[in-house]
Design an enzyme around this catalytic site. Structure first.
Site, PDB file in Angstrom:
ATOM      1  CE1 TYR A 115     -15.588  17.340  29.556  1.00 49.93           C
ATOM      2  CE2 TYR A 115     -17.220  15.911  30.579  1.00 49.93           C
ATOM      3  CZ  TYR A 115     -16.761  17.178  30.271  1.00 49.93           C
ATOM      4  OH  TYR A 115     -17.479  18.275  30.679  1.00 49.93           O
ATOM      5  CG  ASN A 138     -14.435  26.095  22.967  1.00 54.20           C
ATOM      6  OD1 ASN A 138     -13.905  26.751  22.074  1.00 54.20           O
ATOM      7  ND2 ASN A 138     -15.595  25.483  22.801  1.00 54.20           N
ATOM      8  CB  CYS A 146     -17.223  22.914  24.847  1.00 49.94           C
ATOM      9  SG  CYS A 146     -17.684  24.608  25.212  1.00 49.94           S
ATOM     10  CG  HIS A 147     -23.387  23.014  23.864  1.00 48.00           C
ATOM     11  ND1 HIS A 147     -22.743  23.836  22.958  1.00 48.00           N
ATOM     12  CD2 HIS A 147     -24.393  22.411  23.183  1.00 48.00           C
ATOM     13  CE1 HIS A 147     -23.341  23.735  21.785  1.00 48.00           C
ATOM     14  NE2 HIS A 147     -24.346  22.870  21.894  1.00 48.00           N
ATOM     15  CD  GLU A 173     -26.920  21.412  19.869  1.00 49.67           C
ATOM     16  OE1 GLU A 173     -26.506  20.229  19.868  1.00 49.67           O
ATOM     17  OE2 GLU A 173     -26.155  22.384  19.781  1.00 49.67           O
TER      18      GLU A 173
END
Length: 181
Positions: A115, A138, A146-147, A173
C-alpha cells in the site's frame, strides 16, 4: 457524452471466484461486482443507475460485454496475463483514480505491491491508508488488480471480494501456493 456512451449494459458471468456482474458503457467496462447473487446484483444496479444517470439494461449477448467476458474467462483459466480492455473510469476520480490507473499499468500479473509503495508511486508517500480506501472503492476489481496490493509486513490486507477470493487470485497468478484442497 452521447446517449450510447451513457447507456449501461450488464450481465452476470461465472468465474473462478463466483459470479461476477460486468457492466459496460459505450466508453468501456465500467464495473465488476463480486458475489453477483440477486441482492448484491440489485444493489449494484441501483448504484450504477444513480451514479451514471442511466438505466442498466441486462444484455448477456452484448457486443459491448463480449470481449470483457472472453478476457475474464481466459484470465481465470490461466491463459491471459494482461487485460487489454477499454475502461470507463467515470465511477472513480481524483486520488483514487490516479492510484487505480497506476495499479492497472504498473503492477503486472504475478507481482504484488505494498500500500505504501503504491502511494509513493503516485507521489504521496505516507498515504498508505488512502491507497487502501482507493482499493476498497475500486469499481473494476480483477481487471484493475487490487488483489495485488498487500501489507508491507506480508499480510494480505483487505479485499472487497473477501480474503479467500484474494488468496485464490494470488494463487492463480503464482504469488501464493495453490490450496491443498
Amino acid at each position: 457524452m452521447n446517449s450510447d456512451e451513457q447507456s449501461v449494459e450488464w450481465s452476470v458471468v461465472p468465474s473462478g471466484i463466483g459470479p461476477l456482474l460486468l457492466a459496460a458503457t459505450g466508453t468501456g467496462l465500467v464495473s465488476v461486482v463480486f458475489h453477483a447473487h440477486p441482492p448484491v446484483r440489485e444493489k449494484a444496479l441501483g448504484q450504477l443507475r444513480t451514479r451514471l444517470g442511466a438505466e442498466p439494461v441486462q444484455s448477456p449477448g452484448s457486443a459491448r460485454l463480449a470481449e470483457p467476458i472472453r478476457q475474464l474467462a481466459a484470465y481465470f483459466t490461466g491463459g491471459l496475463k494482461e487485460f487489454t480492455l477499454p475502461l470507463d473510469w467515470s465511477l472513480t476520480s481524483g486520488f483514487h483514480r490516479e492510484v487505480l490507473r497506476e495499479l492497472a499499468s504498473g503492477v503486472p500479473y504475478g507481482t504484488v505491491v505494498g500500500y505504501g509503495d503504491l502511494a509513493a508511486r503516485v507521489g504521496q508517500p505516507g498515504a498508505a491508508q488512502a491507497v487502501g480506501a482507493a482499493m476498497g472503492s475500486n469499481p473494476l476489481p480483477v481487471v484493475v488488480p487490487c488483489h495485488r496490493v498487500v501489507e508491507s509486513d506480508g499480510g494480505l490486507g483487505g479485499f472487497g471480494g473477501g480474503l479467500e477470493a484474494k488468496r485464490q487470485l494470488l494463487a492463480l497468478e503464482g504469488v501464493l501456493p495453490q490450496p491443498l484442497f
